[in-house]
Scaffold this motif. Structure first.
Motif, PDB file in Angstrom:
ATOM      1  N   ASP A   1       0.824  -1.213   0.000  1.00  0.00           N
ATOM      2  CA  ASP A   1       0.000   0.000   0.000  1.00  0.00           C
ATOM      3  C   ASP A   1       0.860   1.266   0.000  1.00  0.00           C
ATOM      4  O   ASP A   1       0.592   2.212  -0.753  1.00  0.00           O
ATOM      5  N   LEU A   2       1.883   1.278   0.838  1.00  0.00           N
ATOM      6  CA  LEU A   2       2.780   2.442   0.875  1.00  0.00           C
ATOM      7  C   LEU A   2       3.558   2.578  -0.425  1.00  0.00           C
ATOM      8  O   LEU A   2       3.787   3.688  -0.909  1.00  0.00           O
ATOM      9  N   LEU A   3       3.922   1.456  -0.998  1.00  0.00           N
ATOM     10  CA  LEU A   3       4.649   1.488  -2.264  1.00  0.00           C
ATOM     11  C   LEU A   3       3.772   2.036  -3.389  1.00  0.00           C
ATOM     12  O   LEU A   3       4.232   2.815  -4.225  1.00  0.00           O
ATOM     13  N   ARG A   4       2.490   1.673  -3.389  1.00  0.00           N
ATOM     14  CA  ARG A   4       1.557   2.207  -4.406  1.00  0.00           C
ATOM     15  C   ARG A   4       1.423   3.720  -4.256  1.00  0.00           C
ATOM     16  O   ARG A   4       1.402   4.449  -5.252  1.00  0.00           O
ATOM     17  N   LYS A   5       1.322   4.195  -3.014  1.00  0.00           N
ATOM     18  CA  LYS A   5       1.241   5.646  -2.782  1.00  0.00           C
ATOM     19  C   LYS A   5       2.503   6.336  -3.282  1.00  0.00           C
ATOM     20  O   LYS A   5       2.444   7.399  -3.895  1.00  0.00           O
ATOM     21  N   TRP A   6       3.645   5.712  -3.010  1.00  0.00           N
ATOM     22  CA  TRP A   6       4.914   6.288  -3.450  1.00  0.00           C
ATOM     23  C   TRP A   6       4.966   6.355  -4.970  1.00  0.00           C
ATOM     24  O   TRP A   6       5.387   7.354  -5.544  1.00  0.00           O
TER      25      TRP A   6
END
Length: 173
Positions: free
Chosen positions: A102-107
């Protein structure tokens, strides 16, 4: 008290040589002083205008404001003139996110937005070259501004390619 007259050709030659040497040394000192003052003035003027794009005092207020805004956008975008620093910072920003989808998608979304802003900045620099800015400057100032635009656009493109390369290495997230 009158100056004694030099009667011999050797004495005249020595006096003329000494006078020429004093004149040359004085001219050399004045040139060095002018050069230092000019360099200091240019550096002081550039300190007043943050950003990679050079502003000239000969520009209209509208064009100065446009270049200042473009410099501000470059600074807010994260423009870094040091390629190695940028690459290492970009790599370090993604490392903590590798196991967290999820954090990687936001990044990734943030990086895609960042890339779009980079394209907009490049378009802004293209508009400067195609606009009225260059017609207001003398040839030397045109060269300085054009050099700063070309150098800045190269660095922006380098930064963008680095991020695109990092995104491609991540694959589909």
């Amino acid at each position: 008290m009158a100056r004694p007259r030099s009667s011999t050709p050797e004495t005249k030659k020595l006096l003329k040589s000494a006078r020429n040497r004093r004149h040359y040394e004085k001219k050399k000192r004045l040139g060095a002083i002018r050069k230092r003052l000019t360099a200091r003035g240019i550096a002081r003027y550039r300190e007043q205008v943050p950003g990679p794009l050079i502003l000239s005092r000969n520009l209209s207020i509208l064009n100065q404001d446009h270049l200042r805004a473009l410099n501000g956008r470059l600074q807010a975008w994260g423009f870094v003139d040091d390629h190695a620093t940028f690459v290492s910072d970009a790599e370090e920003s993604v490392l903590p996110l590798l196991g967290k989808k999820d954090l990687l998608r936001k990044w990734v979304r943030a990086q895609e937005d960042w890339l779009e802003e980079g394209k907009s900045l490049l378009d802004g620099m293209r508009q400067v070259v195609g606009g009225t800015v260059l017609s207001e400057l003398n040839p030397h100032e045109v060269g300085e501004l054009f050099h700063s635009i070309m150098s800045t656009s190269y660095t922006v493109q380098y930064m963008m390619v680095g991020v695109e390369f990092a995104l491609d290495k991540l694959g589909d997230v």
